[in-house]
Design an enzyme around this catalytic site. Structure first.
Site, short mmCIF file in Angstrom:
data_model
loop_
_atom_site.label_atom_id
_atom_site.label_comp_id
_atom_site.label_asym_id
_atom_site.label_seq_id
_atom_site.Cartn_x
_atom_site.Cartn_y
_atom_site.Cartn_z
N LYS A 45 0.82 -1.22 0.00
CA LYS A 45 0.00 0.00 0.00
C LYS A 45 0.85 1.27 0.00
CE LYS A 45 -2.16 -1.27 3.75
NZ LYS A 45 -1.59 -2.63 3.89
N ARG A 93 -9.26 0.79 9.09
CA ARG A 93 -8.93 -0.61 9.33
C ARG A 93 -10.15 -1.42 9.76
NH1 ARG A 93 -3.33 -1.43 9.94
NH2 ARG A 93 -2.11 0.49 10.01
N ARG A 107 12.29 -7.87 4.62
CA ARG A 107 12.32 -6.41 4.78
C ARG A 107 13.21 -6.03 5.95
NH1 ARG A 107 6.77 -3.16 5.65
NH2 ARG A 107 6.50 -3.66 3.44
N ARG A 140 12.37 -5.51 12.04
CA ARG A 140 11.39 -5.13 13.05
C ARG A 140 10.80 -6.36 13.72
NH1 ARG A 140 7.46 -1.01 9.97
NH2 ARG A 140 6.04 -2.53 10.90
N ARG A 155 -0.31 -11.00 12.36
CA ARG A 155 -0.83 -9.77 11.76
C ARG A 155 -1.81 -10.09 10.64
NH1 ARG A 155 4.30 -6.45 10.01
NH2 ARG A 155 2.75 -4.94 9.30
#
Length: 217
Positions: free
Chosen positions: A13, A87, A126, A161, A172
């Site tokens: 996104k 959300r 990532r 992270r 998630r």
């Protein structure tokens, strides 16, 4: 353009939103960025939100919506791309009422559909610059950091992270399916929903711009 981007974590996104800003000068709006900026600036809403964050609680919708409303009022009439917000359906309803009151109806809601195995691969590879003033994003496969594991932009250490380990990503995605995925049905009923299944960013942007042109042109 006035667009909401939907999609699971890792759907791209943010990257798509940045590309779309070049189309007609619309701005990317991330509630996470608004929240961090409000806290850093010490605004009344930011100070309230900071209290929740320090206690480890979720920031209430009323504060998030307050920041979104303030953002629209600061630059009225500006085109926008909502990145990762709303959300939940209550947030979508509140956003709809806010935009109606400001006479800024949405043109389109884009649902980015990406296979789960692709998302896992993207997020597990990532890496993020540890410098909060930089936050440059890297990918070990397509855009690696410097050979010594530091940021190419500022030289600080690049980290993985905590929410981008395989276990955290799986959690998630489950939260997304439970809380956010129902938004697809909500916006489909409004006639605003456009589903995009391409994985290449350029192809995604081309599809969105084409659909937008056909709708408002």
């Amino acid at each position: 353009m006035r667009i909401v981007l939907l999609g699971a974590p890792g759907a791209g996104k943010g990257t798509v939103a940045k590309q779309l800003t070049a189309y007609d000068g619309s701005v990317q709006i991330s509630t996470g960025d608004l929240l961090r900026a409000a806290v850093k600036a010490g605004t009344p809403l930011g100070l309230q939100a900071q209290g929740y964050m320090q206690r480890g609680d979720l920031v209430p919708d009323r504060l998030i919506m307050g920041m979104v409303e303030q953002r629209f009022q600061e630059r009225p009439g500006e085109g926008f791309i909502m990145d990762g917000f709303p959300r939940t359906i209550p947030q979508a309803v509140s956003l709809g009422l806010l935009l109606k009151g400001l006479d800024l109806p949405l043109h389109m809601v884009v649902n980015l559909v990406v296979p789960e195995e692709v998302i896992l691969d993207r997020l597990c590879t990532r890496r993020t610059c540890s410098n909060p003033d930089c936050n440059a994003i890297y990918n070990l496969k397509s855009n690696p950091p410097a050979p010594d594991g530091t940021c190419r932009a500022c030289g600080c250490k690049v980290i993985q992270r905590e929410d981008e380990t395989p276990e955290a990503i799986t959690r998630r995605l489950e939260v997304y399916r439970q809380q956010t995925n129902p938004l697809v049905g909500h916006y489909d009923r409004t006639g605003l929903l456009v589903t995009v299944r391409e994985l290449d960013t350029a192809a995604i942007v081309k599809t969105i711009v084409g659909a937008l042109t056909a709708q408002v042109g």
